[in-house]
Design an enzyme around this catalytic site. Structure first.
Site, PDB file in Angstrom:
ATOM      1  N   SER A 198     -41.944   5.365  -6.453  1.00  0.00           N
ATOM      2  CA  SER A 198     -41.660   6.354  -7.019  1.00  0.00           C
ATOM      3  C   SER A 198     -40.008   7.001  -6.874  1.00  0.00           C
ATOM      4  O   SER A 198     -39.493   6.832  -6.061  1.00  0.00           O
ATOM      5  CB  SER A 198     -42.495   7.631  -7.023  1.00  0.00           C
ATOM      6  OG  SER A 198     -42.194   8.881  -7.386  1.00  0.00           O
TER       7      SER A 198
ATOM      8  N   TYR B  46     -45.775  12.854  -0.343  1.00  0.00           N
ATOM      9  CA  TYR B  46     -46.299  11.557  -1.245  1.00  0.00           C
ATOM     10  C   TYR B  46     -44.672  11.197  -1.295  1.00  0.00           C
ATOM     11  O   TYR B  46     -44.556   9.792  -1.056  1.00  0.00           O
ATOM     12  CB  TYR B  46     -46.367  12.413  -2.586  1.00  0.00           C
ATOM     13  CG  TYR B  46     -46.261  11.107  -3.691  1.00  0.00           C
ATOM     14  CD1 TYR B  46     -47.582  10.343  -3.677  1.00  0.00           C
ATOM     15  CD2 TYR B  46     -45.173  10.671  -4.482  1.00  0.00           C
ATOM     16  CE1 TYR B  46     -47.556   9.224  -4.820  1.00  0.00           C
ATOM     17  CE2 TYR B  46     -45.346   9.987  -5.587  1.00  0.00           C
ATOM     18  CZ  TYR B  46     -46.559   8.966  -5.646  1.00  0.00           C
ATOM     19  OH  TYR B  46     -46.437   7.986  -6.555  1.00  0.00           O
TER      20      TYR B  46
END
Length: 233
Positions: free
Chosen positions: A142, A155
């Site tokens: 990501s 995350y």
């Protein structure tokens, strides 16, 4: 059918990008081993693969169960005697919250799925991938790994850690036939995205099926890139 006769393992294959890339790989000829916690979702992915005239193997499991994850590589060897492609797609978002508010339970889940499971899978599957004539490993990452953002601490930290782990492995295997890369699909309409951005209009986002071919291209025998992070904006 560039992947005919090859065996691929895809984690998080019950929905979203994992399901889409599993279907794409099957359409290109691979026999895909589907893993996820949700058996119903795995069955739906399997139905889509069967509709293409292909077959898949379903392997329901929880990536937080270390002993189950450790058994995947030996199980693939026992059944197929090979593994040509590994797509590490499964991910846990946790709760978007300030860093001091991250709970131990959330931290354990996000680190367990996004990093520890990846390490266990690399450890268990590396021998098979190295033995393949064109082994390919692709991990979904990501942009928050590259650009930290408020409330995405857990995350983002695990994705940054994943990138470092995978790129270190790639550096260690640069003289082999194995090709290892990371794939950042950008903003895609997935369940994880909906959880993170509940007010967003998902109809304006790319669908998993739109990015799956790009990821699948990294799994082909003709792919020469190694140790790279492909980011799509």
């Amino acid at each position: 059918m560039e992947l005919d006769g090859r065996v691929a393992l895809v984690t998080g294959a019950s929905r979203g990008i994992g399901a889409a890339v599993a279907i794409e790989l099957a359409g290109r000829g691979a026999h895909v081993v589907l893993t996820a916690r949700t058996e119903g979702g795995l069955a739906e992915t399997d139905d889509a693969i069967v509709a293409l005239g292909r077959r898949a193997t379903l392997l329901p499991l929880d990536l937080l169960e270390g002993e189950q994850v450790d058994a995947i590589g030996p199980s693939l060897h026992a059944r197929f005697k090979r593994l040509d492609i590994f797509v590490g797609n499964a991910g846990a978002l946790g709760t978007l919250t300030p860093v001091p508010h991250i709970t131990p339970a959330d931290w354990a889940e996000v680190v367990g799925v996004n990093m520890t499971a990846a390490w266990r899978l690399i450890r268990g599957c590396a021998p098979l991938l190295l033995a393949a004539d064109a082994g390919r490993a692709v991990f979904v990452t990501s942009r928050v790994a590259e650009k930290p953002a408020a409330y995405w601490g857990a995350y983002g930290a695990t994705k940054a850690g994943l990138e470092h782990l995978v790129l270190a492995w790639a550096a260690e295997t640069r003289t082999t036939r194995l090709r290892i890369n990371l794939f950042d699909p950008g903003v895609v309409a997935t369940r994880l995205r909906r959880a993170a951005m509940p007010g967003e209009d998902a109809s304006t986002l790319r669908r998993p099926a739109e990015v799956a071919p790009m990821l699948a291209d990294l799994c082909g025998p003709a792919e020469t890139r190694h140790g790279e992070v492909m980011r799509f904006r």
